[in-house]
Design an enzyme around this catalytic site. Sequence first.
Site: not given
Lengths: 349, 396
Positions: B292, B326, B161
């Site tokens: 995040h 995401h 990620c």
Amino acid sequence: MMFYIHKAACISPQQTFGDIDIEQLHVAVDNKLYAIEPKYPHFNGNALRRMSKSTRMGAGAALPLLADNDKPNGIIIGTQVSGMEENGKFLNQIIEYNEDMLTPGSFVQGTPNTISSQIALINNNKNYNLTHVHRGLAFENAALDAAMLVNENPAHTYLLGGVDEISANNYTLDTLGGWFKKEPCPSDGLYNSTTAGSLSGEGATMFTVSGNQAGAIAKLSAITTIHSSDVAVVKERIKNFISKELPDGKKIDLLLTGENGDARVFPFYQACEEILDDQTAIARFKHMSGEYPTASSFALWLACNFVGGILNIPRHMIKRHGDLKSLKNILVYNTHKVGQHGCMLVNVA
Amino acid sequence: MDRIVVTGIGVISAIGHSVNENHAALVMGKTGIIKGGGNFPSRYSGLLPFGEVLVSTDELKTKLNVTQPGVTRTTLLALHAFKEAIADAGLSPDELSAHDTALVGATTVGGMCLTDELYANTHGDTENVEYVRSFDYASVNLFIQNRYNITGVVNTMNTACSSSANAIMYGCRLIKNGLASRVIVGGADSLAKFTVNGFNALRILSDEACTPFDQNRKGLNLGEGAAFLVLEKESDATGKKNYACVSGYGNANDAYHPSSLSPEGDGPYLAMKSALESAGLNPADIDFINAHGTGTENNDEVESRAMLNLFGTLPNFASTKGFTGHTLGAASAIEAVYSVLNIDRQELYPNLNFSEPIADIRLQPVMDHRSAAITHVMSNSFGFGGNCTSLVFSKP
């Protein structure tokens, strides 16, 4: 861009780990050169089961370099897809169980940054950590990253590695893509082959590198990557690389190439050989490592051992003897799947 | 050393197919997370919400004039954002193919979006071999490199990620080390059975729209998209639109667990701290943090604690995952574009779906669109394998 190489370790299809013997050639079975893996006594059974083969080999090759609780200032790994076998298992589960009742083990283990993160975990290392996955230049790009880090912080030490595994999935895909030979090919017949494709290989190679010359076994003095499918363009770029990076009055003593028995790729290696005069010795390594995206890391391991006077060049590697009086400068040239080319200049430290 | 400035941006995500469309949705607080978008064939399509780009793969091919076989959705999304970014920066074909132009892209799915095709091929289907050359991560950037004849450094990274944050950092370092004069950096990922089933098996997908930093958060939503930024040396960019400069970056590893962050958040803390150090800034200089903030129990709590440890009193912060989901390998690049917009437009965008602070932590993200004086923005990205990277963007 340069760095000094202090330690190197390699798990490969040859006897390169532990008691090293590269004179005796271990040959391909069914066109595959599988790595000779150690028993990994430092990992317990549960830990081993939770690692993909790439992670196991990568962490296994890194361990001797991390002895004495050395903590490198960064861990930089090049790999095409890392745990392709685990990826494949998970892909198979998705289809065979119709996306239901899956367990995450293979998904987590198949992530390519697992190698660098597993080494970080073992080494309790919270420093810089990066995984390069640019196929046939994944290792060269990782090496470039390490060279930049050394340029930024000359006193720091970094762990640099190249890892890829043979999996049922990538072997099948790359065979369909025409990159592995379809007919049986013995290791000692690889360079006489006139067909497309090569032997499949795998391995994990690790280096500790820094800007510190003292105690180094070799120096990587320059590296370049070339993206082209045009032989003339590649030849010109390699020629320029040598004239720019090799100091005046020095010569390339050995050209170490990734020639791989693939008739389509041969013209690139031939072009590279033509740049150098007859005095330059030529050696090949793909009959030892097989073809894989980060195989150039295996070549760098060999080159370090040759210029460092640790190993002699075995006879089975030599294509042309040339005038090999001293071995101070080695050019490593490798290309993968036509289009990605890497050159590394390795010198005595 | 010259500063490194952002001269072009491009983005495609669930909230829009261009920078302008993304900006409009951010301002309006309009989410892109929906159920049943129709372009992602999976048993979970319709069951779970996704941040889906509402355009079919065939439409993308037509729009982008891609006629050759073997080009994946991930690559098409990347190409879409890449084209917008280079047009925005006004890069000419000669500049693109110059030896000192580099391309650094990130992806965590790459050609693995083709789960069914891969399965067929690896089980001996030798008739439909269109995609056997594009199954890996590098296929995305190799396609762009070929299409634009890029001859400088070309690289692909995958640190889960945080992948595209590392691509941005790497691009800056190529310039600083003299290996490139201009870099095009970013990331792309498409929705894939591979990642959807992976995250689902880990039980961190929410069956509702994600609620980052909320006490009752249920997990994340996966999304897809791509973003690229053109970075140049300030001295080369005179006369060009200069959105922001990349003033700092930090990369650290949490060294704790393959798929979750340590309770203390060492990795996130160290990434943010070293980004500040590299920018030469103090915590109090940061005006806004693009967190995040995935909406998972683990991330939001750990990230909150790490931010508190470093900043003491937090600046404004928000996660944009409630807009886009995401997007994994694209996430940091998309959020870099949003951070650049924070600076360029001098405004903040809301953290969607927030209602109740996490007990014990009591942090409240920005909840509306508003004007603000923004000089420095930090953008966080934390990934599997403990790979944590933070970036700092500053007013030019």
